[in-house]
Scaffold this active site. Structure first.
Site, PDB file in Angstrom:
ATOM      1  N   SER A 103       2.144   2.015  -2.395  1.00  6.51           N
ATOM      2  CA  SER A 103       0.735   1.453  -2.347  1.00  6.51           C
ATOM      3  C   SER A 103      -0.142   2.041  -1.062  1.00  6.51           C
ATOM      4  CB  SER A 103       1.083  -0.076  -1.894  1.00  6.51           C
ATOM      5  OG  SER A 103      -0.193  -0.637  -1.600  1.00  6.51           O
ATOM      6  N   ASP A 104      -1.361   2.166  -1.367  1.00  3.03           N
ATOM      7  CA  ASP A 104      -2.276   2.237  -0.310  1.00  3.03           C
ATOM      8  C   ASP A 104      -2.202   0.977   0.660  1.00  3.03           C
ATOM      9  OD1 ASP A 104      -4.655   3.223   1.248  1.00  3.03           O
ATOM     10  OD2 ASP A 104      -5.846   1.788   0.330  1.00  3.03           O
ATOM     11  N   LYS A 105      -2.813   1.351   1.965  1.00  2.00           N
ATOM     12  CA  LYS A 105      -2.480   0.138   2.933  1.00  2.00           C
ATOM     13  C   LYS A 105      -3.597  -0.528   2.965  1.00  2.00           C
ATOM     14  CE  LYS A 105      -3.332   0.193   7.167  1.00  2.00           C
ATOM     15  NZ  LYS A 105      -3.370   0.489   8.375  1.00  2.00           N
ATOM     16  N   THR A 106      -4.835   0.071   3.679  1.00  4.11           N
ATOM     17  CA  THR A 106      -6.018  -0.515   4.072  1.00  4.11           C
ATOM     18  C   THR A 106      -6.623  -0.818   2.957  1.00  4.11           C
ATOM     19  OG1 THR A 106      -6.166   1.251   5.865  1.00  4.11           O
ATOM     20  CG2 THR A 106      -8.297  -0.039   5.378  1.00  4.11           C
ATOM     21  N   THR A 148      -5.796  -2.855   0.563  1.00  8.72           N
ATOM     22  CA  THR A 148      -4.918  -3.280  -0.379  1.00  8.72           C
ATOM     23  C   THR A 148      -3.691  -4.142  -0.231  1.00  8.72           C
ATOM     24  OG1 THR A 148      -5.261  -0.990  -1.532  1.00  8.72           O
ATOM     25  CG2 THR A 148      -3.190  -2.252  -2.304  1.00  8.72           C
TER      26      THR A 148
END
Length: 255
Positions: free
Chosen positions: A20-23, A25
């Site tokens: 998963s992307d962080k920022t 999300t």
């Protein structure tokens, strides 16, 4: 459940890992500078979001924002974002990280228009992931030139020869700053370094060679981006189903 394509469900049932992307999300993408690390202390910054309401303390002692003007000026001018007060609600135009730095500068009492007129931007090296910093060139009305730099702390510290202590520039101690980085990152902060250097009078163009050495490091900014509540529940559900979740981010590994 009505399924149109059975292979899609079969694939989902066989998932073992989600990357998963962080920022934006896993997190809210609402950046706030909550810490400033300088040579001799860690400064707490109050207030959340982009509204410029808050102050500065260290060891429960009030810090006069005037002490932080040089740091705030870099945060304000080495920046492409814009904050607007729309009927009492502060709206960001641009990158959330830069928005957090703008809010910091406003909390320190800087007027963006006045600062831009006093030290107009002459040139810029935009941020790119390859070099991991942004640099801007500014002139005052006497023709003196300055560069302001912000970026990944490991990159920027390597470009610095000095550190500012109580208004004086002294030889940099990289191990001290590395400890500061680790301390902030271990608390979940995204860390940015802020640095500056004088340039020769009348300089009109900024090149990589101008900023890759000889800078003075002023501070590290610890930026918090709180997690989404729904993301916390989703990750927990994945773990309970035996699915590993990997977070993909450009942040410091400790963060």
């Amino acid at each position: 459940a009505i399924i149109r394509r059975m292979p899609a469900v079969e694939t989902l049932g066989a998932v073992t890992t989600i990357c998963s992307d962080k920022t934006g999300t896993l997190t809210k993408n609402e950046m706030t500078v909550q810490r400033l690390a300088v040579v001799d202390r860690l400064i707490e910054v109050s207030g959340v979001g982009y509204a410029p309401h808050g102050g500065f303390t260290a060891n429960d002692r009030y810090i006069d924002p005037a002490e932080l003007v040089d740091i705030a000026r870099i945060a304000l001018l080495c920046n492409d974002a814009v904050l607007r007060d729309t009927e009492g609600e502060w709206k960001l135009e641009g990158d959330p990280t830069e928005g957090a730095l703008l809010t910091l500068a406003l909390k320190a009492g800087l007027d963006p228009r006045f600062q831009a007129e006093t030290l107009p931007r002459i040139d810029v090296i935009p941020f790119e992931s390859e070099h991991r910093f942004m640099a801007t060139l500014h002139h005052d009305h006497a023709g003196h030139a300055f560069t302001f730099v912000k970026g990944a702390p490991e990159r920027v510290i390597g470009m610095c020869a000095k550190q500012r202590t109580n208004g004086e520039d002294k030889t940099i101690d990289p191990s001290l700053w590395q400890a500061r980085i680790d301390e902030l990152a271990a608390q979940g902060f995204r860390v940015l370094a802020l640095a500056t250097a004088p340039m020769e009078k009348g300089k009109r163009e900024l090149a990589f060679a101008d900023v890759e050495s000889g800078l003075t490091l002023l501070a590290l900014a610890g930026i918090m981006d709180p997690p989404r509540e729904e993301a916390i529940r989703a990750v927990a559900a994945c773990h309970s189903a035996g699915i590993r979740v990997k977070m993909i981010t450009g942040d410091h590994a400790v963060t």
